[in-house]
Design an enzyme around this catalytic site. Structure first.
Site, PDB file in Angstrom:
ATOM      1  N   HIS A 298     -41.540 -29.613  34.225  1.00  0.00           N
ATOM      2  CA  HIS A 298     -42.731 -29.125  34.934  1.00  0.00           C
ATOM      3  C   HIS A 298     -42.556 -29.267  36.455  1.00  0.00           C
ATOM      4  CE1 HIS A 298     -47.175 -28.530  35.359  1.00  0.00           C
ATOM      5  NE2 HIS A 298     -46.976 -29.272  36.438  1.00  0.00           N
ATOM      6  N   GLU A 299     -42.170 -30.462  36.878  1.00  0.00           N
ATOM      7  CA  GLU A 299     -42.057 -30.680  38.334  1.00  0.00           C
ATOM      8  C   GLU A 299     -40.918 -29.834  38.900  1.00  0.00           C
ATOM      9  OE1 GLU A 299     -44.616 -32.031  39.357  1.00  0.00           O
ATOM     10  OE2 GLU A 299     -45.214 -33.101  37.539  1.00  0.00           O
TER      11      GLU A 299
END
Ligand code: B3K
Ligand code: ZN
Length: 865
Positions: A298-299
């Site tokens: 996600h990051e």
């Protein structure tokens, strides 16, 4: 209650900043309580902003809790007017045209317990700037549409000095970094400390070598390989699936112990809560491994969806968060099992987002006003934001989606964009009009779909008609809910279980709409909302026989699981309401799933889990009944015991067969076997007094089984020795001790929950200023549905006491945790009065933060009515 109501920020009031920032140069002289920050910032008039009067625009900079030591414009000292929120340099003190602002401020990282801005975690300097933390570091136009390249110099004797971008020289006591990609201030990061690196490397498709590093404290290196491997797989996947390459020479991840949320996507320097980096078989569960993989992804994915293309203002938060969640969900599906991941995501969506959407905190995926933006990092913005993108993809198809995304990256790279921009690329790439679809972004609330069916036999085959009706209940501030576009995936089965009409995507746009299927040999059994094709509640009265049929035969795995789920929910509702006997149809259906070795063990495990007590409370409330938490708890236990008694041989056999001997592997297949094993154990523990759990606890070679066994022992009140042994073994390992703090209040018998929580709060390890530890204990208590909602009010009181204690120290976490009270309206008058009294007590507390004031006020709402 409060005398001065905090001001709301409104989407309708957006105006561009009067200046652009041409470059930012920062120098940090680090010192725990007196860090000096020197800023040199180039400003130029912004052509996008209307000219002000003849004198030009004032320079307004955000700044909070900063001691201003000096300020200059183009080298000349100026005396800005300062207030609580920032400073203003009058237009007459500006040269007109471009100029350079220089300021020196002093800040106190060691005293920063709110963990926003520059703070210290166990001797490590680190930052968290999203959403509005940069203004606690220096004076700046702290808004996402102001983007600039940054150069940073850090001066400190600490061995590791990191910031965004590429390294640009270092010497004894200093290091410099240059980030060439213009970014908003919320993506700024700095880390300094005595850290060690676990290194890796990646070469992008176009041949750029990237040096990867995960920075942790000495001794934690051996718990980093899984995170590193996840990072490499994420980088590759984003190239393969979205054509997105990484754009710097280095990618750094730092793990810190004190962090308000999971992780943060700062450009080139992601900062993570250590629980989402550190993992070994002995210390992390399968769920931890899966979460680490998905948050690392996600990051990393934010580098394109969030950083290269950012948000114009915070109302557009779902532009980056909904899309990035959608991308990490797709990634996990590709790495693991698609149907299992879909079921997990829907479970989370219903538990967190539906609950939010049905209560006083309901808000649109794109809200139009907020008081404290940190309160809008919600399940609605994130998870429903991702569902909305899933629907778009279903409507335009895979090719249309890819075209639209390519256009999005090509058109908006380097910009701060809006939801209008996002929808426009889909319209331009696919020719579809998305005017009605946009309501998913602007209208709050979960639509409820009702269905009726009609069958008319005919010579050429019969006609089957499905008629849908949609209705969205009113939400705070939005009474009228026009119909939305709802993609409804439907398949039809014949009575033998063969699929006669494969999945079709019906597109509902009206309040009431019919869809016809012709030429059928016999009346079909419908499988509706396959794959959970839209985030709606499907209200359809279905006979237990039909649900059991779908549990046995549906060719759509999601709906197969869903049928079992509904069967269990209906059975429990009858047990709770009418003291009915446990449903044999349900138990036999589950037995068949358990015995079906052709099914993925992870899927079978999901089928064996009954709906949670909180789900049941919501379902009863939806059906117009007042849920009684004690009864829900007792009947759920009774059903589990009945399942265990009837299926004992099969459960025991699967418990033994699903053992994973040999070295631990966190892969999805092995994790699925352990999940099924523990699902069997949970049921068996209902009838064996805990002896299997005790034996597993003594022999478990991994944290998944160790914590799973412990959870079962706690639930049957047999855990005293195991809890002591667990604490002894893991004393000093923060992440494992967090589990010890969560499991006890979460799983102990409800009448003991508040007492257990009180005892743990007095334990010397209850380091309550650490957000993970605070969440472990308080989150554990609120997860114990009947315990939190104990009729005595002891759970509520304990919880509110601690929110009030945390608020002055860390308002963001206190506000977030207050959501435990959001479902108060479901319960009986006595419980409602108890919760209301706690909310009133919170709201009457002098000096309450803006964060908690907003949340407690919204939750309480018009509760007197
Ligand atoms: N963007 C951050 C969340 C920031 C929360 C600020 N209160 C992490 C993420 O969603 O990736
Ligand atoms: Zn995110």
């Amino acid at each position: 209650m409060k005398d001065a109501a905090p001001q709301a920020t409104r989407l309708a009031d957006y105006a561009p900043y009067p200046f652009t920032v041409t470059g930012v140069e920062l120098t940090f002289r680090l010192s725990p309580s007196a860090t000096r920050v020197l800023a040199r910032i180039g400003f130029a008039p912004n052509p996008a902003r209307q000219p002000a009067g003849p004198g030009g625009h004032d320079l307004r900079l955000d700044g909070e809790k900063l001691a201003l030591l000096s300020a200059r414009v183009d080298g000349r000292p100026v005396r800005p007017v300062q207030d609580e929120a920032g400073l203003t340099v009058a237009a007459r003190d500006l040269p007109g045209g471009s100029f350079t602002w220089e300021a020196e401020v002093e800040i106190d990282p060691a005293g920063n317990t709110a963990l926003e801005g520059l703070y210290m975690s166990g001797g490590i300097y680190c930052t968290q700037c999203e959403a509005e933390g940069f203004r606690k570091i220096t004076f700046y136009p702290d808004r996402p549409d102001v983007m600039a390249p940054f150069r940073v110099r850090i001066e400190s004797d600490l061995p590791v000095l990191l910031s965004n971008g590429n390294p640009n020289g270092a010497g004894p006591g200093w290091a410099e970094w240059t980030d060439p990609w213009p970014k908003p201030a919320y993506l700024f990061a700095l880390v300094a400390g005595d850290l060690v690196a676990v290194r890796g490397s990646f070469t992008t498709t176009s041949g750029r070598p990237v040096a990867l590093a995960i920075w942790v404290r000495k001794g934690d290196e051996d718990r980093c390989p899984y995170a590193m491997d996840s990072l490499k797989r994420s980088m590759k996947w984003d190239e393969d699936t979205y054509g997105r390459e990484y754009d710097l020479d280095v990618f750094n991840i730092v793990a810190v112990d004190d962090f308000n949320m999971g992780a943060m996507e700062n450009k080139g320097l992601n900062i993570f809560n250590s629980k989402l980096v550190l993992a070994s078989p002995e210390t992390a569960t399968d769920a931890d491994f899966e979460r680490i993989e998905s948050v690392i992804a996600h990051e990393y994915f934010h580098n394109w969806t969030g950083n290269r293309i950012t948000c114009r203002d915070w109302f557009q938060l779902c532009l980056k968060e909904g899309l990035t969640v959608f991308r990490d969900q797709e990634f996990t599906k590709d790495m693991r099992s698609e149907p299992v991941k879909r079921i997990e995501d829907v479970l989370t969506l219903r538990a967190r987002q539906f609950r939010e959407d049905m209560g006083p905190l309901a808000h649109p995926v794109r809200p139009d006003s907020y008081i404290e933006i940190n309160n809008f990092y919600t399940a609605t913005v994130y998870e429903k934001g991702a569902e909305v993108i899933g629907m778009l993809k279903r409507l335009v198809g895979d090719d249309g989606y890819r075209k639209a995304l390519d256009l999005y990256f090509a058109r908006h790279d380097g910009e701060a964009a809006t939801i209008e921009d996002w929808l426009k690329v889909f319209e331009d790439a696919t020719g579809r009009d998305l005017t009605q679809f946009k309501r998913w972004y602007t209208d709050a609330g979960t639509p409820r779909l009702t269905v009726s069916e009609a069958w008319s036999p005919g010579k050429e085959g019969g006609t089957y008609t499905l008629t849908f009706h949609q209705k969205t209940p009113p939400t705070p501030g939005q009474d009228r809910k026009p119909p939305r576009v709802i993609p409804i995936a439907v398949g039809l089965l014949n009575p033998n279980g063969d699929e006669v009409v494969p999945t079709e995507m019906l597109e509902m746009t009206e309040v009431t709409q019919s869809f016809r299927f012709e030429g059928l040999a016999s009346r079909p059994v419908p499988s509706i909302l396959r794959g959970f094709s839209a985030p709606v509640v499907l209200d359809r009265e279905v006979a237990a026989k039909e649900r059991a049929f779908l549990l046995a035969h549906d060719t759509d795995p999601f709906n197969r699981w869903e049928a079992g789920r509904a069967l269990a929910r209906d059975a429990l509702a009858r047990m709770i309401g009418e003291a009915a006997d446990p449903s044999p149809a349900l138990i036999d259906g589950l037995g068949a799933v358990l015995a079906d070795e052709g099914l993925d063990p992870a899927f079978r495990a999901l089928c064996l889990h009954l709906p949670s007590e909180d789900d049941l409370a919501q379902a009863l409330h939806d059906a117009g009944r007042v849920p009684d938490p004690d009864r829900i708890h007792a009947e759920r236990l009774r059903l589990e015991a009945a399942i265990a008694r009837r299926l004992e041989p099969a459960l025991s056999a699967a418990f033994a067969a699903m053992a994973t001997p040999g070295p631990f592997s966190p892969d999805a297949a092995s994790a699925g076997r352990r999940a099924l094993r523990l699902a069997c154990l949970a049921l068996l523990t209902r009838i064996d007094g805990g002896h299997r759990a005790a034996a597993l606890f003594d022999t478990a070679g991994n944290m998944t089984e160790s914590a799973g066994a412990l959870a079962n022992l706690i639930a049957v009140g047999q855990a005293e020795a195991a809890l002591a042994a667990f604490h002894d073994r893991w004393n000093g390992n923060r992440l494992v001790i967090d589990k010890w703090f969560t499991l006890q209040p979460a799983l102990c018998p409800p009448d003991r929950a508040a007492g257990v929580a009180e005892r743990l709060a007095a334990h010397p390890d209850f380091d309550w200023k650490n957000p993970n530890r605070f969440r472990a204990l308080l989150g554990g208590l609120s997860a114990n549905h009947a315990g939190f909602h104990a009729a005595t009010g002891a759970g509520y009181r304990f919880y509110a006491d601690w929110l009030l204690r945390l608020d002055p120290v860390n308002p963001q976490t206190a506000a977030r945790m207050s959501t435990a009270f959001q479902s108060w309206a479901r319960y009986d008058a006595d419980r409602k009065a108890l919760i209301r009294a706690e909310l009133d007590r919170i709201l009457a507390t002098p000096g309450l933060s803006r964060d908690l004031t907003e949340m407690a006020g919204r939750i309480r709402g018009a509760a007197d009515a």
